[in-house]
Each structure stands twice: as structure tokens, then as C-alpha cells.
Design an enzyme around this catalytic site. Sequence first.
Site, mmCIF file in Angstrom:
data_model
loop_
_atom_site.group_PDB
_atom_site.id
_atom_site.type_symbol
_atom_site.label_atom_id
_atom_site.label_comp_id
_atom_site.label_asym_id
_atom_site.label_seq_id
_atom_site.Cartn_x
_atom_site.Cartn_y
_atom_site.Cartn_z
ATOM 1 N N GLN A 127 32.582 33.030 51.857
ATOM 2 C CA GLN A 127 31.644 33.646 50.917
ATOM 3 C C GLN A 127 31.453 35.135 51.239
ATOM 4 O OE1 GLN A 127 29.023 29.601 51.223
ATOM 5 N NE2 GLN A 127 27.921 31.313 50.311
ATOM 6 N N CYS A 159 20.005 27.765 49.948
ATOM 7 C CA CYS A 159 18.652 28.204 50.270
ATOM 8 C C CYS A 159 18.741 29.542 50.954
ATOM 9 C CB CYS A 159 18.009 27.210 51.215
ATOM 10 S SG CYS A 159 16.681 27.900 52.195
ATOM 11 N N GLU A 193 19.549 29.767 43.657
ATOM 12 C CA GLU A 193 19.022 28.743 44.556
ATOM 13 C C GLU A 193 17.633 28.245 44.168
ATOM 14 O OE1 GLU A 193 20.825 30.378 48.702
ATOM 15 O OE2 GLU A 193 19.538 31.674 47.539
HETATM 16 N N1 MCN Z 1 22.312 35.326 36.575
HETATM 17 C C1 MCN Z 1 21.927 35.755 35.325
HETATM 18 N N2 MCN Z 1 20.686 36.294 35.149
HETATM 19 C C2 MCN Z 1 19.810 36.395 36.190
HETATM 20 C C3 MCN Z 1 20.190 35.947 37.456
HETATM 21 C C4 MCN Z 1 21.463 35.418 37.633
HETATM 22 O O1 MCN Z 1 22.697 35.631 34.371
HETATM 23 N N3 MCN Z 1 18.606 36.947 36.013
HETATM 24 C C5 MCN Z 1 23.663 34.798 36.807
HETATM 25 C C6 MCN Z 1 24.439 35.721 37.727
HETATM 26 O O2 MCN Z 1 24.949 36.828 37.126
HETATM 27 C C7 MCN Z 1 25.441 34.797 38.353
HETATM 28 C C8 MCN Z 1 24.637 33.509 38.501
HETATM 29 O O3 MCN Z 1 23.603 33.572 37.514
HETATM 30 O O4 MCN Z 1 26.556 34.617 37.526
HETATM 31 C C9 MCN Z 1 24.003 33.372 39.898
HETATM 32 O O5 MCN Z 1 23.467 34.593 40.260
HETATM 33 P P1 MCN Z 1 22.567 34.914 41.542
HETATM 34 O O6 MCN Z 1 21.260 34.279 41.409
HETATM 35 O O7 MCN Z 1 22.638 36.373 41.761
HETATM 36 O O8 MCN Z 1 23.293 34.158 42.757
HETATM 37 P P2 MCN Z 1 24.700 34.507 43.426
HETATM 38 O O9 MCN Z 1 25.655 34.864 42.399
HETATM 39 O O10 MCN Z 1 24.499 35.398 44.577
HETATM 40 O O11 MCN Z 1 25.121 33.066 43.909
HETATM 41 C C10 MCN Z 1 24.689 32.549 45.133
HETATM 42 C C11 MCN Z 1 23.904 31.274 44.947
HETATM 43 C C12 MCN Z 1 23.832 30.572 46.243
HETATM 44 S S1 MCN Z 1 23.271 31.446 47.579
HETATM 45 C C13 MCN Z 1 24.258 29.287 46.384
HETATM 46 S S2 MCN Z 1 24.060 28.542 47.886
HETATM 47 C C14 MCN Z 1 24.892 28.604 45.294
HETATM 48 C C15 MCN Z 1 24.505 29.137 43.956
HETATM 49 O O12 MCN Z 1 24.534 30.472 43.940
HETATM 50 N N4 MCN Z 1 26.166 28.191 45.442
HETATM 51 C C16 MCN Z 1 26.870 27.809 44.309
HETATM 52 N N5 MCN Z 1 25.056 28.527 42.888
HETATM 53 C C17 MCN Z 1 26.290 27.954 43.005
HETATM 54 N N6 MCN Z 1 26.967 27.544 41.905
HETATM 55 C C18 MCN Z 1 28.223 27.066 42.040
HETATM 56 N N7 MCN Z 1 28.874 26.663 40.927
HETATM 57 N N8 MCN Z 1 28.845 26.968 43.247
HETATM 58 C C19 MCN Z 1 28.201 27.331 44.386
HETATM 59 O O13 MCN Z 1 28.811 27.250 45.551
HETATM 60 CU CU1 CUM Z 2 22.036 29.413 52.329
HETATM 61 S S1 CUM Z 2 23.132 28.661 50.851
HETATM 62 MO MO1 CUM Z 2 23.610 30.194 49.647
HETATM 63 O O1 CUM Z 2 22.689 31.304 50.500
HETATM 64 O O2 CUM Z 2 25.129 30.558 50.015
#
Ligand code: MCN
Ligand code: CUM
Length: 782
Positions: free
Chosen positions: A214, A365, A734
Amino acid sequence: MAEVHGLGHSRKRVEDARFIRGQGNYIDDFKLPGMLHLDIVRSPYAHAKIKAIHTEKALATPGVLAVIDGPTLQKYNVHNMPTLMSDTQMVLPIDTVKYQYQEVAAVLATERYTAADGVAAVEVDYEPLPVVVDPFKALEPGAPKVRDDKESNHIWHWEWGDRGKADLDFDAAEVTIKENIYIPRIHVSSIETCGCVAKWDPANTHLTLWMTTQAPHAIRTVVALITGHLGLSEEKIRIISPDIGGGFGGKVPAYPGYVIAVAASIVTGAPVKWIENRTENLAADSFGRDYHITAELAGKKDGTLTSLRFKTIADHGYTDAAANPSKFPAGLFHICTGSYDFKSAFVEVDGVYTNKPPGGIAYRCSFRVTEAVHAIERMADVFAHEIGMDPAEFRMKNFIKPEEFPYKSALGWEYDSGNYQAALQKAMDMIGYQDLRKEQTEKRARGELMGIGISSFTEIVGAGPSKDFDILGLKMFDSCEIRVHPTGKAIARFGTKSQGQGHETTYAQIIAEELGIPADHIKVEEGDTDTAPYGLGTYASRSTPVAGAAAAIASRKIREKAKKIAAHLLEAAEEDLEWETGRFYVKGSPDQGKTIQEIAFAAYTNHPQGMEAGLEAVNYYDPPNLTYPFGSYICVVDIDRGTGEVKIRRFVAVDDCGVRINPMIVEGQIHGGLTMGFAPAMMEEITYDENGNIHGANFMDYLLPTAVETPKWELGETVTPSPHHPIGAKGVGESATVGAPAAIANAVVDALWHLGVRHIDIPITARKVWEVLHQHGATSEE
Ligand code: MCN
Ligand code: CUM
């Protein structure tokens, strides 16, 4: 001595590594000419001395080339590696193993099956040592010592807040409550397990490592730092993270298999593949949770909360490999004041070594936030019930008020924005809260068990601010680089890495919105350290708050330059130009304008003299604050008094993640997240017997919900933009996993409170509920 279960090294074990999934570019499918395969010998004991490793039979197995052990790696000083918390993790042991399924040696062979046969043929003589699996016992004097290189099993003590003030507020309180809450050890079960292909090019002394990570850049730097003495410097290392089939935090850490594959490729000059099977993934990779919390709340009889004290014992296994920011050994656990306005608060956490695999956050998380949310939301319900107040009314009374944002919490966080009342009210309206309470009263009179549970959580996501957040010294900013091509198409590269979150779609949408280039004309690329700008990767829902912001800022830089080019093309002053999405035009004459595509072409064919050609920009974004998404979930359960079975009748989830970039992706994230909250609330749990034998090393014992068990989710939303994020977005990946378990647990306890039940630890299985009913003389036969 210790009785152990056989580990069953067999061909079957290798086949188990494959699991249903879609098409993609996965490590498991990688084939390179001359590629060799690694398989790993693992310890059946949770604590033992290795007296001898007999390799003769293995080496006689056709196709087996070598058996690699700790002493082999020690010659190159790569037998140990640093964890993300600067503790020491064995790649392969020199003489002692510390948990069941720990790597003992690795077999290198020409085929995957042959490597497995080689593993089965390796014989190891062990001398079992005393085992400690319970962190409370580990802290007792005379407990078996897990680590010879440490003083004791106590890793660290961490505390935060004002103890004196909290104690005074507790002394003055009219009501105080106290509960022990255990949040069990669980493990993510991504569709793909972890694996890699290491390819060492001896002619150019260059390493390419395709791996399920990641955080590719951070891994590159760490590899350079630990192998620098072998001449492997950072420009000679290329990490590529292809489709990784889910991460959920489990693919943040470095695992021994990666390091052994690299070492084996360097020694043989051949590409080497390592991939885990399902059991190895469940039994040896980083775990989540395992927090024993003693939680106390203080307040008034009218329901006003005043103070909070949480004391926690954190079981870290044999090494502290928590993927936390350096400054916060217990992650962001001090978000535990949640959505409520406390006068004072104090938290303390003690980390403990036990004979279990290491880890310490990985399971959707952001740094111990689930533990914090579960504890405060369970306690809010206990407090409300204790004083006979409706849990919804109790929350409404104690919520931080919309006009109080930005709000400084009793534990020092500055919440950016929120409207907790609106989210809870919406959830109550959607589910018909008052009618449900009426129904509950009627049912209770008839002896039927029905419960309603609320969780009004506050999340904290989007690390950086680099002043507070780093991992192994690497500051937690993130990046976006955009190049607009002459024909107006673009490529955008990021320091993050999608694992299924849909970054390819949402990042393109951000740029499209800012520049007016259609989203499908923008190629999004992540995960290759040779091409992507440096970033800290995707976890802790930080991609949107940090790299998403970088995308907006880089786009705006491009717009600035585009404006200069447009002024040149239109022979107008820059000040006289107006922007509408995708186009600059002259104020007052809207038909005199240039589209972004025309401007892009000019940037390469007709740019103003004295200006650099091209149209590109990069931004390394260091957020001024974290984002604080929130929501209110309400769950309705019916409990069978005959079997203890809990049926989730309805589950309403109102989420607020600020401005939503792509509502469909956000809903997908919430659906998946809710299912991953439901899972540990009702089914998932990893336990160990007193000898350190794991229960839960396969999908027969570790229960995952399928579509059959999973409730139907009903979603709602409110939108409270983040005031500091360039497009007002907060993270969401999350939230649902963090918020859901407490709603379910609260609903179950709500159904049973009148019987004298105050708390049940998750997972809430039918057996556990039946036992609770039986203790209170309340099963259908009693
Ligand atoms: N998004 C959006 N509008 C927002 C916030 C987010 O459209 N206001 C969209 C984002 O652009 C992105 C998605 O939602 O395409 C998730 O965005 P974000 O909340 O920024 O999270 P990350 O992209 O950093 O993803 C990490 C998060 C984590 S930490 C875990 S653990 C997890 C999760 O995402 N693992 C996943 N969702 C998952 N989903 C899939 N399919 N697979 C994982 O391993
Ligand atoms: Cu701690 S699960 Mo996500 O933060 O990749």
C-alpha cells in the site's frame, strides 16, 4: 510440554492460496522466464529454541535448489529488519521462534509445488519454551519473557490528557460508570494474499520488486536503508505495486517473505516469487485490534458528560510492528472523546509483548480509531441506560454543537467541521426511531427481545500535518503530478496506491472538475516508484484528504499557467480573463475565449517567448489539519430467546464525509466498510489457547460474512465540507468499519438491559448471547 496442532504442509496448502477473484494484473499470476519459487517452513510452536534444521531430505527433493535459514541471512546482516515502530522483527530466526507459524526457513525451488514439497521435507528440532499469550499474565512478575533483548514484556507506557483535572472531575461527578471492554484480535482477509516477485539484474545491479504494498515509496526507502551496506542504493530499486486485490491495512508492513525473496534473487540472479497461502496470511501477517480497555465516564444525573478516563492494555505480539505515525505509539486512540463535549479527559495505554504474531492496526481503521470509537460509543449507551435516558436524547444533549467548530477536544485535537445533530436526526427519521421505541416497549411486555443501537462516531483521517505525522521519519505529505499533453489529454501520477478504492475514477474527476479536461481523457497512474512522485501511500483514508488535495492544487497551478498562455493567445491582459470550467474568455466578450485543449496545444506549439514550454505541475501537499468525517448509525435487532441468535432487522447509516467526489464510489466504500464492521461485531475473532496455538488460521474457523449473513444496508448522507481541504472533501474509506460495531453491540445490549446486562464483548455470537440469557434466567425455557 506444549501440545501443538500440525501445520499440514502439503500440496493442498499451496492450492489454498488461490481464492475467487476477478481479472487483473495480480502477483499470483506473474510468470517470468527462469522464475524460482519460495515457500516457507513455519514453526508449530509459539515459543521454542531451534536446535537443528535438517535440510538433507529437502535438498534431495528434485527441483529444490536451496534452503535458506537465519544464519545464512545473518552473513549479510539481513536476518532482522526494523518494524514501523522501530522495534526489531526477525526475517528468519537465528535460534528462537516467538509465535506459532513464524518463519523458520525458506525453500527455494524451480516450481511452486516443488518448493512446498521441500518445505514438507525440512525437519526441525525444537525445544519448546514457556509461552505467554495473555498480556495481563505477561505483565505479572515471573511471567515467561518473550524477548531476551528487552528488560521485560512491557513495551511502552503512553498517556495523554490531564490526569489531575480528570480525577477532580470524577471526584465531583454525580454519576460515574466503568466497564471492561475487550476488542479482540482480528485479521483482514483481502481477496489476494501478500506476495512479491523480486528480480535482480546483476549486469546493471538493479532490483525490480513487484509487491503487494500500500506504500511503495516508503518501502523503497526502507529497503535502501537496510540494504545500503550491500550496495543497493535507492536509485537502483524500483518498487511496483500492481493490482493488489485489497489492502485494508494488511499490506502496509514489510513481511519476511519479501526480504527473503529479494535476498534469494540477489544470490541466484534469477527472479524469485513468494506468495502466501490463506493460512499463512491469517496466522502470520499483521493483525488488528487486541485492545483491553477499562473505560470510565463521569457526568451529571441530568445526562451531562463531564470527564473520561480510558486505561488500555495493548497486546502487540512478539514485536511492536504497529503501522502508526512515530509520535503516536497507540495511534490516534485519543480521538476517544468522540462526538461529545467533555470538560476533561485522560487516556493511558501500555504496550505488551506476548507470543503472538506482531502487528497492531491493520483492519480498515486509521490508527486505533475503531478501538476508540467502540469504547466511547458503548460507554455512551451504558451511561444513558444507567440514568434512564434515551440514548438518542443523551447523544443530542452531549454532542459538540455545529457552531462550536473548529472545536478543540479535551485531548487536544482540532475537529475541522461537523453537524452531529443533523446526522443523528436524519438517521432517526429514516429508521422511524420513535415508532421503534414504542414497538420495543410492547414487545418487552410480551417477553420478546428487540433492541435499538446507535453509534454517532467521529473519525480522524488524512495524516499528515507533517509537523505531527511521520513514519520512520518520513513526513506524511502526499503528491500529485499532472502532465497535460499537446492534444489536451493528460496523465496524472500519485504517491498513493489504490487497492480497490477507485482512485483511477475519483482522482480523474477532481482534475476534470478543476481543469475541464473530461475525466476519461485523464490517465491516472499509481504504484510505480520510478514514475510516481514520492508519497506515503494509501491507508488511514488519507488519499482524498492528502493526495486528492494535491490533485486540486496541481490542477490550479496548471490553470495559472494556462491563463498566461490564454492571455498571450487572446492578446488580452491576464486580469481581463475569466475562467469557466474548461475555458478562459475575455470579460464582457464570452465568445472570445480559448479552451484548455487549445491552450494545451499552444503550450507546446505557440507558447509566449520567455515562458517555459509545456503544461505540467506537481504538488506535494502537506495538509494544515486532519479531516474529521462522522456519521450516525442505527441498528435494530431481534434476539431469539431459544438460540441466542441475533438478527439485524435494519441498519441505517448516515455518513458525512464532506463534499463527495463520486457518490457511487462513496456508497461502495460504505457498503464494504459496513460489512467489515459487521464482521468483527458478529463473527470474526482470532484467539489462542494457552500454548499459543491459533484458533482462526483458516476460513473454517475464522468466520467471514458472506452475502447470506450480511444485512441490507440503508444509506443516508449529510454534507458538511471540510473548511481547510481545497475541495471540502474528507476521507470515507474506513468510516463505516469504525462506526458499525458499536451500533450492533449497542442494539444487542439495549435488547437485554432490562435483564441486567450492561455489556457484551464483540463478536456477539449466538452462543455468547445464549449464555448471557441463560445467566439471567431468560432463555425461552427458563
Ligand atoms: N471519495 C469520494 N468522496 C469523498 C471521499 C472519498 O469520492 N469525500 C472516494 C475517493 O476518491 C476514493 C474512495 O472514495 O476513490 C476512498 O477514499 P478515501 O476515503 O480517501 O480512502 P483511501 O482512498 O485512502 O483508501 C483507504 C481506505 C482504507 S485505509 C482501507 S483500510 C480500505 C478502504 O480504503 N481498504 C480498501 N477501502 C477499501 N476498498 C477496497 N475496495 N479495497 C480495500 O483494500
Ligand atoms: Cu489501518 S487499515 Mo487502512 O488504514 O489501510
